[in-house]
Scaffold this motif. Structure first.
Motif, mmCIF file in Angstrom:
data_model
loop_
_atom_site.group_PDB
_atom_site.id
_atom_site.type_symbol
_atom_site.label_atom_id
_atom_site.label_comp_id
_atom_site.label_asym_id
_atom_site.label_seq_id
_atom_site.Cartn_x
_atom_site.Cartn_y
_atom_site.Cartn_z
ATOM 1 N N UNK A 1 0.846 -1.194 0.000
ATOM 2 C CA UNK A 1 0.000 0.000 0.000
ATOM 3 C C UNK A 1 0.880 1.242 0.000
ATOM 4 N N UNK A 2 0.442 2.258 -0.725
ATOM 5 C CA UNK A 2 1.207 3.492 -0.778
ATOM 6 C C UNK A 2 0.393 4.649 -1.305
ATOM 7 N N UNK A 3 0.933 5.839 -1.202
ATOM 8 C CA UNK A 3 0.207 7.045 -1.607
ATOM 9 C C UNK A 3 0.117 7.193 -3.121
ATOM 10 N N UNK A 4 1.063 6.583 -3.828
ATOM 11 C CA UNK A 4 1.138 6.755 -5.279
ATOM 12 C C UNK A 4 1.016 5.396 -5.961
ATOM 13 N N UNK A 5 0.182 5.319 -6.989
ATOM 14 C CA UNK A 5 0.074 4.079 -7.748
ATOM 15 C C UNK A 5 1.227 4.021 -8.738
ATOM 16 N N UNK A 6 2.055 3.006 -8.606
ATOM 17 C CA UNK A 6 3.282 2.924 -9.381
ATOM 18 C C UNK A 6 3.746 1.476 -9.431
ATOM 19 N N UNK A 7 4.661 1.226 -10.366
ATOM 20 C CA UNK A 7 5.247 -0.103 -10.430
ATOM 21 C C UNK A 7 6.592 -0.171 -9.706
ATOM 22 N N UNK A 8 6.989 0.887 -9.031
ATOM 23 C CA UNK A 8 8.243 0.902 -8.285
ATOM 24 C C UNK A 8 8.005 0.461 -6.844
ATOM 25 N N UNK A 9 8.564 -0.638 -6.432
ATOM 26 C CA UNK A 9 8.288 -1.145 -5.089
ATOM 27 C C UNK A 9 8.731 -0.210 -3.969
ATOM 28 N N UNK A 10 9.795 0.540 -4.189
ATOM 29 C CA UNK A 10 10.314 1.394 -3.117
ATOM 30 C C UNK A 10 9.340 2.503 -2.729
#
Length: 121
Positions: free
Chosen positions: A97-106
């Motif tokens: 889960x994160x604030x930005x939808x992205x393909x970068x795991x970090x």
């Protein structure tokens, strides 16, 4: 536990499996959700992601048309429906889960424990 995955297991090639990841409300609400996987001896790779609203989804090219990511805000749960599974899909799958939808795991701030998916040929 902020993210708890369920649904891994052993399946034959061509079969289907659905992964679920239950999150705390704080971790889930307003966050993009992603699925990643890591095969033995390989780096963790992006599988799919869904925006906080559910309005946008993204997939790794190799799973497009076979996997579907979705979210149920009432249950604070993200799903990964996997169909036409191939032996090369064998990996430990992680939700994030994160604030930005992205393909970068970090970029993802919260991670669940992995769940093993094994596809036999």
């Amino acid at each position: 536990v902020q993210l708890q995955p369920f649904g891994g297991g052993l399946v034959q090639a061509g079969g289907s499996l659905r992964l679920s990841c239950a999150a705390s409300e704080r971790t889930f609400t307003g966050n993009a959700m992603g699925w990643f996987r890591q095969a033995p001896g390989k780096e963790r790779e992006f599988v799919a992601a869904i925006s906080w609203s559910g309005g946008s989804t993204y997939y790794q090219d190799s799973v497009k048309g076979r996997f579907t990511i979705s979210r149920d805000d009432a249950k604070n749960t993200v799903y990964l429906q996997m169909s036409s599974l191939k032996p090369e899909d064998t990996a430990v799958y992680y939700c994030a889960a994160g604030k930005v939808v992205t393909n970068f795991p970090l970029v993802y701030e919260h991670w669940g424990q992995g769940t093993l998916v094994t596809v036999s040929s």
